[in-house]
Scaffold this motif. Structure first.
Motif, PDB file in Angstrom:
ATOM      1  N   GLY A  21       9.016   8.044   4.281  1.00 38.93           N
ATOM      2  CA  GLY A  21       9.909   8.250   3.135  1.00 38.93           C
ATOM      3  C   GLY A  21      10.728   7.026   2.786  1.00 38.93           C
ATOM      4  N   CYS A  23       9.424   3.932   3.138  1.00 38.46           N
ATOM      5  CA  CYS A  23       8.498   2.823   2.903  1.00 38.46           C
ATOM      6  C   CYS A  23       8.504   2.405   1.438  1.00 38.46           C
ATOM      7  CB  CYS A  23       7.083   3.249   3.317  1.00 38.46           C
ATOM      8  SG  CYS A  23       5.857   1.937   3.106  1.00 38.46           S
ATOM      9  N   ILE A  24       8.577   1.086   1.208  1.00 39.12           N
ATOM     10  CA  ILE A  24       8.533   0.564  -0.159  1.00 39.12           C
ATOM     11  C   ILE A  24       7.247  -0.216  -0.415  1.00 39.12           C
ATOM     12  CG2 ILE A  24      11.026   0.515  -0.561  1.00 39.12           C
ATOM     13  CD1 ILE A  24      10.443  -2.716   0.041  1.00 39.12           C
ATOM     14  N   GLY A  25       6.285  -0.094   0.493  1.00 41.45           N
ATOM     15  CA  GLY A  25       4.966  -0.659   0.239  1.00 41.45           C
ATOM     16  C   GLY A  25       4.901  -2.162   0.183  1.00 41.45           C
ATOM     17  N   ALA A  26       5.781  -2.852   0.895  1.00 42.83           N
ATOM     18  CA  ALA A  26       5.733  -4.313   0.893  1.00 42.83           C
ATOM     19  C   ALA A  26       4.463  -4.818   1.585  1.00 42.83           C
ATOM     20  CB  ALA A  26       6.964  -4.899   1.580  1.00 42.83           C
ATOM     21  N   GLY A  27       3.979  -4.065   2.553  1.00 39.41           N
ATOM     22  CA  GLY A  27       2.723  -4.413   3.209  1.00 39.41           C
ATOM     23  C   GLY A  27       2.868  -5.414   4.341  1.00 39.41           C
ATOM     24  N   VAL A  30       1.000  -4.366   7.573  1.00 37.18           N
ATOM     25  CA  VAL A  30      -0.451  -4.491   7.503  1.00 37.18           C
ATOM     26  C   VAL A  30      -0.858  -5.960   7.595  1.00 37.18           C
ATOM     27  CG1 VAL A  30      -2.500  -3.705   6.282  1.00 37.18           C
ATOM     28  CG2 VAL A  30      -0.316  -2.600   5.856  1.00 37.18           C
ATOM     29  N   ASP A  38      -1.824   0.435   8.390  1.00 44.15           N
ATOM     30  CA  ASP A  38      -2.607   0.422   7.159  1.00 44.15           C
ATOM     31  C   ASP A  38      -1.708   0.984   6.057  1.00 44.15           C
ATOM     32  OD1 ASP A  38      -4.670   0.148   5.388  1.00 44.15           O
ATOM     33  OD2 ASP A  38      -6.041   1.505   6.406  1.00 44.15           O
ATOM     34  N   GLN A  39      -2.209   0.927   4.814  1.00 45.10           N
ATOM     35  CA  GLN A  39      -1.491   1.543   3.709  1.00 45.10           C
ATOM     36  C   GLN A  39      -2.381   2.614   3.098  1.00 45.10           C
ATOM     37  OE1 GLN A  39      -0.839  -2.367   1.872  1.00 45.10           O
ATOM     38  NE2 GLN A  39       1.193  -1.676   1.270  1.00 45.10           N
ATOM     39  N   SER A  40      -1.779   3.749   2.728  1.00 41.99           N
ATOM     40  CA  SER A  40      -2.544   4.783   2.053  1.00 41.99           C
ATOM     41  C   SER A  40      -2.717   4.382   0.583  1.00 41.99           C
ATOM     42  CB  SER A  40      -1.835   6.126   2.180  1.00 41.99           C
ATOM     43  OG  SER A  40      -0.519   6.018   1.698  1.00 41.99           O
ATOM     44  N   GLU A  41      -3.487   5.165  -0.152  1.00 39.13           N
ATOM     45  CA  GLU A  41      -3.723   4.866  -1.572  1.00 39.13           C
ATOM     46  C   GLU A  41      -2.414   4.769  -2.344  1.00 39.13           C
ATOM     47  OE1 GLU A  41      -6.423   4.385  -3.882  1.00 39.13           O
ATOM     48  OE2 GLU A  41      -7.148   3.626  -1.963  1.00 39.13           O
ATOM     49  N   ASP A  42      -1.425   5.569  -1.924  1.00 42.26           N
ATOM     50  CA  ASP A  42      -0.147   5.556  -2.645  1.00 42.26           C
ATOM     51  C   ASP A  42       0.751   4.407  -2.198  1.00 42.26           C
ATOM     52  OD1 ASP A  42       0.968   6.285  -0.220  1.00 42.26           O
ATOM     53  OD2 ASP A  42       1.742   8.220  -0.892  1.00 42.26           O
ATOM     54  N   GLY A  43       0.240   3.555  -1.303  1.00 45.19           N
ATOM     55  CA  GLY A  43       0.977   2.346  -0.936  1.00 45.19           C
ATOM     56  C   GLY A  43       1.839   2.467   0.303  1.00 45.19           C
ATOM     57  N   ARG A  44       1.989   3.681   0.843  1.00 48.72           N
ATOM     58  CA  ARG A  44       2.882   3.828   1.999  1.00 48.72           C
ATOM     59  C   ARG A  44       2.178   3.554   3.316  1.00 48.72           C
ATOM     60  NH1 ARG A  44       6.926   8.882   1.066  1.00 48.72           N
ATOM     61  NH2 ARG A  44       6.393   9.308  -1.093  1.00 48.72           N
TER      62      ARG A  44
ATOM     63  N   ARG B 114      10.013   2.868  -7.337  1.00 49.52           N
ATOM     64  CA  ARG B 114       9.202   1.908  -6.591  1.00 49.52           C
ATOM     65  C   ARG B 114       7.909   2.574  -6.129  1.00 49.52           C
ATOM     66  NH1 ARG B 114       9.987  -3.652  -4.026  1.00 49.52           N
ATOM     67  NH2 ARG B 114       8.331  -3.717  -2.503  1.00 49.52           N
ATOM     68  N   ILE B 118       3.855   1.272  -6.136  1.00 46.44           N
ATOM     69  CA  ILE B 118       3.342   0.498  -4.991  1.00 46.44           C
ATOM     70  C   ILE B 118       1.848   0.692  -4.741  1.00 46.44           C
ATOM     71  CG2 ILE B 118       5.540   0.148  -3.813  1.00 46.44           C
ATOM     72  CD1 ILE B 118       4.977   2.511  -2.053  1.00 46.44           C
ATOM     73  N   GLY B 119       1.281   1.783  -5.244  1.00 50.67           N
ATOM     74  CA  GLY B 119      -0.159   1.958  -5.099  1.00 50.67           C
ATOM     75  C   GLY B 119      -0.941   0.823  -5.748  1.00 50.67           C
ATOM     76  N   THR B 122      -0.772  -2.729  -3.149  1.00 51.17           N
ATOM     77  CA  THR B 122      -1.090  -2.767  -1.722  1.00 51.17           C
ATOM     78  C   THR B 122      -1.883  -4.030  -1.393  1.00 51.17           C
ATOM     79  OG1 THR B 122      -3.161  -1.601  -2.070  1.00 51.17           O
ATOM     80  CG2 THR B 122      -1.230  -0.250  -1.570  1.00 51.17           C
ATOM     81  N   LEU B 123      -1.967  -4.292  -0.099  1.00 54.75           N
ATOM     82  CA  LEU B 123      -2.743  -5.440   0.364  1.00 54.75           C
ATOM     83  C   LEU B 123      -4.207  -5.304  -0.076  1.00 54.75           C
ATOM     84  CD1 LEU B 123      -1.685  -7.788   2.065  1.00 54.75           C
ATOM     85  CD2 LEU B 123      -2.721  -6.720   4.056  1.00 54.75           C
ATOM     86  N   GLN B 365       4.345  -9.488  -3.816  1.00 56.99           N
ATOM     87  CA  GLN B 365       4.201 -10.562  -2.821  1.00 56.99           C
ATOM     88  C   GLN B 365       2.766 -10.763  -2.340  1.00 56.99           C
ATOM     89  OE1 GLN B 365       5.875  -9.465   1.234  1.00 56.99           O
ATOM     90  NE2 GLN B 365       6.995  -8.019  -0.012  1.00 56.99           N
ATOM     91  N   ASN B 366       2.001  -9.686  -2.222  1.00 54.63           N
ATOM     92  CA  ASN B 366       0.642  -9.857  -1.705  1.00 54.63           C
ATOM     93  C   ASN B 366      -0.312 -10.421  -2.758  1.00 54.63           C
ATOM     94  OD1 ASN B 366       1.086  -9.047   1.026  1.00 54.63           O
ATOM     95  ND2 ASN B 366       1.495  -7.005   0.203  1.00 54.63           N
TER      96      ASN B 366
END
Lengths: 91, 413
Positions: A21, A23-27, A30, A38-44, B114, B118-119, B122-123, B365-366
């Motif tokens: 909850g 997570c802002i998906g900065a990656g 990963v 890993d990141q899910s499709e929604d970026g989390r 956000r 973010i989807g 992603t990387l 960033q990625n």
């Protein structure tokens, strides 16, 4: 010690806490530790496997900008929290 | 206004505060004053162009802590937010929609916005963009090799690559990229007059408004189109907020990357031993890009406002005080980066703050990393004899821009 009684546990352990909850998906996790995160499709953030040696998660925890990954004292983990933290007004 | 009262008191008790932004004197180094400030006064008063006082924070640990402190607000509408460029009331209205999306939001409003985006960042999505980036870069280098020497690498490579990326990502016609180039320049360069800034911000706003209106009428398979569709299911953005968000992504995703391309090339050419490392070992490029990001830190500082009293760096920042958190200073903090003034592609440091930190850390960033890696690898592989065509010290560095960079980078081979 896994599944053992926490009362009287011999040594303190560290647990990786993953709060999806927050997570802002900065990656960053990963990017730095791809065999663990890993990141899910929604970026989390997703945890690829368990159990986790908290040492190998330490770099990702330090890099995580949003507090979605943290190390906490406690029994062997990890703990994955899928609650949406925005409802609680994270801060 | 009560929020301003502490400023008057501070000014009276401490006399003069130095002006901010502080000028760079060496083309590659942040303002030299930061060294002394980190050692002696890590949280100190400065005066921004409109006369307001703010706290400049220069140590890595303090900047990082404040960026995750919920008492520190990114609210773009707070009167004490220290702006480093002159704006008119009309410009404020033009960019108000930007402040209502992502960059100007605190929690809990920030998270849902956000997460709707973010989807797309992603990387994995950045990896999927690599063939497109590579194609664009190859075409630019083809044109460079076919054209006259010397060539301006800013116009020939640094601008077209991110312009192609951001237009593709957002789903706008590539022919419209000139407007982005002009707008980014006018919004970020501090010497641009307030009136000129107002004119280009109005022009960009009108353009993006038409673009968003078209996506709303007929959502296409791109970031803005997907956002429109998602927003119908879970309404978060009104039309104006979508326009603001698109403006933000356009300007933020473009100029920063363009700057890092031209500065990165100059930095590697001026450090041939470091260039030799990355040309000799392609696998070293990933961490070399991190080091270039740290070394140049094109966004010097971001403005914030304290919403409560905060103890930091030996002072008490009062509720309502403006803050300037310096990434450029933090990334040259020798407590965290030994020999920070040395460009060392073996440093292996990912914990720099070139992309910021906290919930607002750069969403693109990625994509930026992918663009930079591909540009540097392709350029130095295909033109191994590349060199500066003029002395470094004489080059037009963008000292008057909120995003550091180069206006022109003449190279030959």
């Amino acid at each position: 010690m896994e599944g053992g009684d926490p009362v009287g546990a011999e040594e303190p352990t560290t647990t990786l806490v993953v709060s999806r909850g927050l997570c802002i998906g900065a990656g960053q996790c990963v990017l730095s530790t791809p065999d663990l995160f890993d990141q899910s499709e929604d970026g989390r953030v997703l945890l690829r496997r368990q159990p986790v040696d908290t040492e190998e998660a330490r770099v990702a925890v330090d890099l995580c900008p949003s507090g979605a990954l943290r190390l906490a004292a406690g029994r062997s983990g990890p703990v994955v929290d899928d609650q949406d933290a925005t409802a609680k007004g994270w801060g | 206004m009560t929020v301003n009262s502490t400023y008057a008191a501070d000014a009276a008790s401490t006399g003069e505060a130095p002006d901010f932004p502080m000028p760079r004197t060496c083309p590659f180094a942040p303002a030299p004053e930061y060294v002394g400030l980190r050692a002696e006064a890590p949280v100190s008063r400065v005066r921004v162009p409109d006369g307001q006082l703010a706290w400049l924070v220069t140590r890595y640990a303090d900047v990082r802590r404040l960026l995750t402190d919920p008492r520190v607000s990114a609210n773009r509408f707070h009167p004490n937010l220290p702006l480093t460029e002159p704006v008119t009331p009309q410009t404020r209205r033009n960019i108000a929609a930007v402040g209502r999306s992502l960059i100007g939001l605190d929690q809990p409003e920030h998270g849902p916005q956000r997460r709707m985006l973010i989807g797309d960042f992603t990387l994995r999505r950045a990896q999927e963009m690599r063939p497109h980036i590579q194609r664009t870069v190859d075409e630019c280098i083809d044109a460079i090799l076919a054209g006259p020497k010397p060539v301006d690498l800013v116009a020939a490579l640094a601008l077209p690559v991110p312009a192609s990326m951001i237009t593709k990502l957002l789903g706008m016609p590539y022919e419209d990229r000139d407007l982005i180039v002009r707008s980014a320049d006018a919004q970020l360069r501090r010497t641009v007059s307030a009136e000129q800034r107002q004119q280009t911000s109005s022009e960009l706003r009108a353009y993006v408004d038409r673009l968003v209106t078209a996506k709303e009428a007929e959502p296409t398979d791109d970031l803005l189109g997907r956002l429109v569709v998602q927003n119908r299911q879970t309404p978060l953005f009104d039309h104006d907020m979508l326009v603001g968000l698109a403006m933000l992504l356009l300007v933020a995703g473009f100029e920063t990357t363009a700057s890092m391309i031209s500065l990165g090339v100059a930095g590697l050419l001026e450090n041939p031993d470091q260039l030799a490392v990355v040309t000799g070992d392609p696998a070293a490029m990933g961490l070399a890009v991190e080091e270039l990001l740290r070394y140049f830190t094109v966004v010097d500082a971001l403005p914030r406002v304290a919403t409560a009293d905060i103890e930091v760096g030996g002072v008490t920042v009062r509720a309502g005080d403006g803050l300037l958190l310096s990434f450029a200073s933090a990334n040259w903090d020798t407590d965290v980066f030994p020999d920070a003034e040395v460009l060392d592609v073996h440093r292996g440091a990912r914990h720099h703050m070139a992309f910021g930190y906290g919930i607002h850390q750069c969403i693109g960033q990625n994509l930026a990393r992918a663009e930079l890696e591909i540009v540097f690898r392709s350029l130095f592989t295909r033109i191994p004899g590349l060199r500066l065509a003029e002395e470094l010290d004489g080059l037009p560095f963008r000292k008057e821009s909120n995003i550091y960079g180069l206006d022109r980078l003449p190279v030959t081979w």
